[in-house]
Design a protein around this motif. Structure first.
Motif, short mmCIF file in Angstrom:
data_model
loop_
_atom_site.label_atom_id
_atom_site.label_comp_id
_atom_site.label_asym_id
_atom_site.label_seq_id
_atom_site.Cartn_x
_atom_site.Cartn_y
_atom_site.Cartn_z
N ARG A 273 -6.02 -14.25 -4.27
CA ARG A 273 -5.34 -15.31 -5.04
C ARG A 273 -3.83 -15.27 -4.83
NH1 ARG A 273 -8.91 -12.91 -8.65
NH2 ARG A 273 -7.21 -11.81 -9.71
N THR A 274 -3.25 -14.09 -4.75
CA THR A 274 -1.79 -13.95 -4.68
C THR A 274 -1.44 -12.76 -3.80
OG1 THR A 274 -1.58 -14.76 -6.95
CG2 THR A 274 0.33 -13.66 -6.01
N VAL A 275 -0.54 -12.97 -2.84
CA VAL A 275 -0.02 -11.87 -2.04
C VAL A 275 1.32 -11.46 -2.63
CG1 VAL A 275 0.73 -11.08 0.23
CG2 VAL A 275 -1.20 -12.66 0.03
N PRO A 276 1.44 -10.23 -3.13
CA PRO A 276 2.70 -9.80 -3.75
C PRO A 276 3.79 -9.58 -2.71
CG PRO A 276 1.15 -7.99 -3.65
CD PRO A 276 0.40 -9.20 -3.17
N ASP A 277 5.01 -9.44 -3.19
CA ASP A 277 6.12 -9.16 -2.29
C ASP A 277 6.08 -7.72 -1.80
OD1 ASP A 277 7.82 -11.72 -2.54
OD2 ASP A 277 7.44 -11.17 -4.63
N VAL A 278 5.67 -6.81 -2.68
CA VAL A 278 5.60 -5.38 -2.36
C VAL A 278 4.31 -4.81 -2.94
CG1 VAL A 278 6.71 -3.12 -2.60
CG2 VAL A 278 8.12 -5.16 -2.40
N CYS A 279 3.65 -3.96 -2.18
CA CYS A 279 2.46 -3.26 -2.66
C CYS A 279 2.75 -1.76 -2.70
CB CYS A 279 1.27 -3.50 -1.74
SG CYS A 279 0.77 -5.22 -1.59
N LEU A 280 2.57 -1.15 -3.87
CA LEU A 280 2.64 0.29 -4.01
C LEU A 280 1.21 0.80 -4.01
CD1 LEU A 280 5.28 0.62 -6.90
CD2 LEU A 280 5.69 0.70 -4.43
N VAL A 281 0.86 1.65 -3.07
CA VAL A 281 -0.54 2.04 -2.88
C VAL A 281 -0.67 3.56 -2.87
CG1 VAL A 281 -2.54 1.89 -1.36
CG2 VAL A 281 -0.97 -0.05 -1.53
N ASP A 282 -1.51 4.06 -3.77
CA ASP A 282 -1.87 5.48 -3.77
C ASP A 282 -2.98 5.69 -2.75
OD1 ASP A 282 -2.13 8.16 -4.51
OD2 ASP A 282 -3.59 7.69 -6.07
N LEU A 283 -2.99 6.83 -2.08
CA LEU A 283 -4.03 7.09 -1.08
C LEU A 283 -5.31 7.64 -1.68
CD1 LEU A 283 -1.95 8.65 1.85
CD2 LEU A 283 -2.57 6.26 1.46
N GLY A 284 -5.21 8.32 -2.82
CA GLY A 284 -6.38 8.95 -3.43
C GLY A 284 -7.08 8.02 -4.40
N LEU A 285 -7.81 7.03 -3.87
CA LEU A 285 -8.49 6.04 -4.69
C LEU A 285 -9.96 6.39 -4.87
CD1 LEU A 285 -6.90 2.90 -3.01
CD2 LEU A 285 -6.24 3.93 -5.19
N PRO A 286 -10.56 6.03 -6.01
CA PRO A 286 -11.95 6.42 -6.27
C PRO A 286 -12.98 5.62 -5.49
CG PRO A 286 -11.10 5.10 -8.09
CD PRO A 286 -9.93 5.37 -7.17
N ASP A 287 -12.62 4.43 -5.01
CA ASP A 287 -13.63 3.56 -4.41
C ASP A 287 -13.30 3.11 -2.99
OD1 ASP A 287 -11.48 2.05 -5.30
OD2 ASP A 287 -12.69 0.27 -5.68
N ARG A 288 -12.23 3.61 -2.41
CA ARG A 288 -11.85 3.16 -1.07
C ARG A 288 -10.85 4.14 -0.48
NH1 ARG A 288 -10.71 -2.09 1.22
NH2 ARG A 288 -10.41 -1.73 3.44
N ASP A 289 -10.90 4.29 0.83
CA ASP A 289 -9.90 5.11 1.51
C ASP A 289 -8.57 4.37 1.51
OD1 ASP A 289 -8.65 7.02 3.19
OD2 ASP A 289 -9.06 5.74 4.91
N GLY A 290 -7.57 4.96 0.92
CA GLY A 290 -6.28 4.29 0.81
C GLY A 290 -5.63 3.99 2.14
N LEU A 291 -5.83 4.84 3.13
CA LEU A 291 -5.21 4.62 4.44
C LEU A 291 -5.77 3.38 5.12
CD1 LEU A 291 -4.93 8.26 5.83
CD2 LEU A 291 -3.05 6.75 5.19
N SER A 292 -7.06 3.16 5.03
CA SER A 292 -7.63 1.95 5.65
C SER A 292 -7.13 0.70 4.95
CB SER A 292 -9.16 2.00 5.63
OG SER A 292 -9.66 1.96 4.29
N LEU A 293 -6.93 0.79 3.65
CA LEU A 293 -6.39 -0.34 2.90
C LEU A 293 -4.95 -0.63 3.32
CD1 LEU A 293 -6.68 -2.45 0.67
CD2 LEU A 293 -6.06 -0.68 -0.98
N VAL A 294 -4.16 0.41 3.51
CA VAL A 294 -2.78 0.25 3.97
C VAL A 294 -2.76 -0.47 5.32
CG1 VAL A 294 -0.79 1.53 4.89
CG2 VAL A 294 -1.77 2.16 2.68
N HIS A 295 -3.64 -0.06 6.22
CA HIS A 295 -3.70 -0.66 7.55
C HIS A 295 -4.01 -2.14 7.46
CE1 HIS A 295 -3.89 -0.65 11.83
NE2 HIS A 295 -5.17 -0.89 11.89
#
Length: 232
Positions: A44-66
């Protein structure tokens, strides 16, 4: 309208701390504890900045960053308790713009975000398409296209470095100038980030790592881009 920052972290206390600090600094925020919620909001909305933790319970944070770096063109700052150099290098290789290690001071996060947004807000002296040595760089869709039409995506962070080179061909670009132009943390972490991004760009431009033709390292001084560039 103030910039929108998305916060993805599975620890409620960290989400709350960051949201409070950012709101006090004048930013709008959205917070998420799971990657699935975050990705649904991105539709719905792409933010200007995303702060992303790598240790997520439901997804690998690094793949999400990519994915964020390549598909959304968003500014991505990793916030993680993983302090090993290899974790930082991997995050930057996958397209993150910056990497902040927990525990952190919220004021530092605010300062890093402001630096990124200042860099983005600077008026560009050229357009969104550059041609050089058989390549075409499309900065509007983050893609390199070769003479045969094959496309190679590049991240938001890699694009910022590439644009800096293409806007100043055949001129020495010092590390200090890169830090001033691109923002981010100074010192060893910034140098490591630049090394990673330049290495990735050389790979995408099919450069010989031992003897690159386009992006030359001038040891102790900086870099020179040796291509002939035209902008459209």
């Amino acid at each position: 309208m103030s910039a929108l920052v998305s916060i993805l972290d599975d620890e409620p206390a960290i989400r709350s701390m960051l949201a409070d600090a950012l709101a006090e600094a004048g930013f709008r925020t959205m917070t998420f504890g799971r990657a699935t919620e975050f990705e649904a909001a991105l539709r719905r909305t792409v933010p200007d900045v995303c702060l992303v933790d790598l240790g997520l319970p439901d997804r690998d944070g690094l793949s999400l960053v990519h994915r964020l770096a390549l598909e959304k063109g968003a500014t991505v700052i990793i916030i993680s308790g993983r302090a090993q150099v290899q974790d930082r290098v991997t995050g930057l290789e996958l397209g993150a713009d910056d990497y902040i290690i927990k525990p952190f001071d919220p004021a530092e996060v605010v300062a890093r975000i402001r630096a990124r947004l200042r860099t983005q807000a600077r008026p560009q002296s050229h357009g969104d398409l550059a041609r050089f040595n058989g390549w075409t760089a499309h900065f509007d869709r983050y893609a390199l296209v070769d003479e045969q039409g094959a496309e190679t995506p590049f991240s938001h962070a890699e694009g910022a470095v590439l644009r800096l080179f293409l806007e100043s061909p055949k001129r020495l670009i010092s590390r200090a100038h890169m830090q001033e132009s691109l923002g981010g943390g100074a010192g060893e972490s910034f140098d490591r980030a630049m090394d990673v991004r330049i290495s990735r760009l050389r790979t995408k431009l099919r450069e010989d790592p031992k003897n690159p033709r386009l992006i030359k390292t001038i040891y102790g001084a900086g870099y020179i881009f040796l291509g002939d560039v035209t902008w459209e």
